[in-house]
Design a protein around this motif. Structure first.
Motif, short mmCIF file in Angstrom:
data_model
loop_
_atom_site.label_atom_id
_atom_site.label_comp_id
_atom_site.label_asym_id
_atom_site.label_seq_id
_atom_site.Cartn_x
_atom_site.Cartn_y
_atom_site.Cartn_z
N ARG A 106 123.20 37.41 4.06
CA ARG A 106 122.52 38.18 5.10
C ARG A 106 121.21 38.77 4.59
O ARG A 106 120.18 38.72 5.28
N GLN A 107 121.22 39.32 3.38
CA GLN A 107 120.00 39.93 2.83
C GLN A 107 118.90 38.91 2.61
O GLN A 107 117.73 39.15 2.94
N GLN A 108 119.28 37.76 2.06
CA GLN A 108 118.27 36.73 1.77
C GLN A 108 117.70 36.15 3.06
O GLN A 108 116.49 35.94 3.17
N ILE A 109 118.57 35.89 4.04
CA ILE A 109 118.09 35.36 5.31
C ILE A 109 117.18 36.37 6.00
O ILE A 109 116.13 36.02 6.56
N GLN A 110 117.56 37.64 5.96
CA GLN A 110 116.74 38.68 6.57
C GLN A 110 115.34 38.73 5.95
O GLN A 110 114.33 38.82 6.65
N HIS A 111 115.28 38.66 4.62
CA HIS A 111 114.00 38.66 3.93
C HIS A 111 113.15 37.46 4.36
O HIS A 111 111.95 37.60 4.63
N CYS A 112 113.78 36.30 4.46
CA CYS A 112 113.04 35.08 4.83
C CYS A 112 112.55 35.16 6.27
O CYS A 112 111.42 34.74 6.57
N LEU A 113 113.36 35.70 7.18
CA LEU A 113 112.94 35.82 8.57
C LEU A 113 111.72 36.73 8.71
O LEU A 113 110.89 36.56 9.61
N GLN A 114 111.61 37.69 7.82
CA GLN A 114 110.50 38.64 7.89
C GLN A 114 109.23 38.14 7.22
O GLN A 114 108.14 38.65 7.49
N ASN A 115 109.36 37.12 6.37
CA ASN A 115 108.21 36.71 5.56
C ASN A 115 107.79 35.26 5.73
O ASN A 115 106.82 34.83 5.11
#
Length: 397
Positions: free
Chosen positions: A228-237
């Motif tokens: 979840r953390q990694q996907i969230q970071h990727c969605l934002q960047n």
């Protein structure tokens, strides 16, 4: 479940512009030009010699003169040299700028030179021969490359020739390629008996590099919080996430839940095709797109070519390259009610007909088979028998 055509329509509907940016011209290869490139001066900028030999005034030929005194020698890049009598000539090299007093070039092959005298060995001489006239290609201010085209080595050459040190290009989307799963290890590692090396992410990265797009890569372990953390970071960047595997309903496939928790809207899941049936496509509320391809190597490879690259072309204003057709070289049977992407080897006949020879592998996990093929032939889902000589669409990779 939807058809290939419906999936393509949904994917292409998500195309949009990502703006423009200036790049040093030597870094612009593979990008799309966002401005016209214009000549900063006439091309060529002077009357340019195209053959090594001598430069004369054609008036000498009109007066029957057949031998000339060599006044001087001029190399390319040197100040143009004049003659003052029509029986004089300048020994001159390819690329040199021609003086207004000279208008015709005689090749060395058509001369005999001895003791500073050049004698003609031919009589068929045309005024202006072997000269690339000033402004013949483009006049100052003329467009040498139009906006909207892919920047090729030829356009790099044009930019350099007109002094265009920076060019305005369309911004490419920021792409992250994501692999997942503890069964995957790094290329340099030695896998255990129950592990395999990561390869799909490198395959996708290489495909994108062929199209001028540099993507980042990330591997996510089988952990729900980390996922979840990694996907969230990727969605934002990033503008686009390309996932290979981990999107099914397995006990350790945490990506679907992470996408749902992070407000990624599912636009479709599963397509009537083989390989690549469990293809998932969605959009985050900030506009980031998620292409989640099946983990099988051939399925990932096919889906990148059939869906992502057409989306990329539309996004950049390039034509979608799906209008190439070939004849089937052999009979072929495929019974499931799915559109089948058959791996084929292409060849041309002496009559310039394109033929596709099927190369059957061992399913969508047989990535080694890709090395022996160069295209997918798209066979319609409403048939099971395909005859030699029939024409179908091909996607060349």
């Amino acid at each position: 479940m939807i058809t290939v055509e419906e999936a393509e329509e949904i994917v292409l509907a998500q195309s949009k512009s990502y703006g423009t940016q200036n790049l040093p011209f030597e870094q612009a290869l593979g990008h799309v030009l966002a401005e016209d490139i214009k000549a900063d001066r006439d091309l060529p900028p002077f009357n340019r010699v195209t053959m090594d030999g001598i430069a004369i005034s054609y008036k000498a030929i009109e007066q029957g003169i057949t031998s000339f005194k060599i006044k001087a020698t001029q190399a390319a890049g040197e100040q143009p040299l004049d003659i003052y009598t029509i029986d004089e000539c300048i020994e001159i090299m390819t690329g040199a700028s021609l003086s207004p007093s000279l208008d015709t070039i005689i090749r060395y092959e058509d001369l005999e030179i001895d003791n500073g005298i050049a004698r003609l060995l031919i009589t068929d001489i045309r005024q202006g021969q072997n000269i690339h006239q000033k402004g013949k290609d483009k006049k100052e201010g003329g467009v040498v490359a139009i906006a909207g085209q892919l920047i090729t080595p030829a356009i790099i050459s044009l930019a350099a020739s007109v002094g265009k040190a920076e060019v305005l290009v369309k911004k490419q989307p920021r792409v992250m390629i994501i692999s997942s799963g503890d069964e995957l290890v790094d290329v340099a590692d030695t896998p255990s008996a129950f592990q395999i090396r990561r390869s799909n992410n490198y395959t996708v990265k290489a495909v994108l590099a062929q199209h001028g797009l540099v993507a980042d890569m990330l591997h996510i372990p089988d952990d729900p919080d980390a996922t979840r953390q990694q996907i969230q970071h990727c969605l934002q960047n990033y503008d686009v996430l390309l996932l290979s595997g981990g999107i099914s309903m397995g006990k350790f496939d945490y990506i679907p839940q992470a996408l749902q928790d992070l407000d990624v809207e599912k636009l479709f899941y599963k397509v009537l095709q083989r390989p690549g049936k469990p293809f998932w496509f969605g959009r985050h509320n900030n506009g980031t797109l998620v292409f989640a391809f099946p983990g099988n190597p051939v399925a990932t490879f096919m889906c990148v070519h059939r869906y992502f690259l057409p989306w990329l072309n539309v996004t950049l204003g390039l034509p979608v390259k799906n209008n190439i057709y070939a004849r089937l070289a052999n009979d072929f049977i495929f019974t499931p009610a799915l559109k089948y992407f058959l791996q084929v080897k292409l060849s041309y006949t002496p009559q310039a007909e394109l033929f596709a020879t099927p190369v059957e592998g061992n399913g969508s996990g047989d990535f080694a088979n890709l090395a022996d093929t160069d295209a997918f032939m798209e066979l319609p889902l409403d048939r099971s028998e395909f005859k030699q000589g029939e024409v179908f669409k091909v996607h060349i990779f």
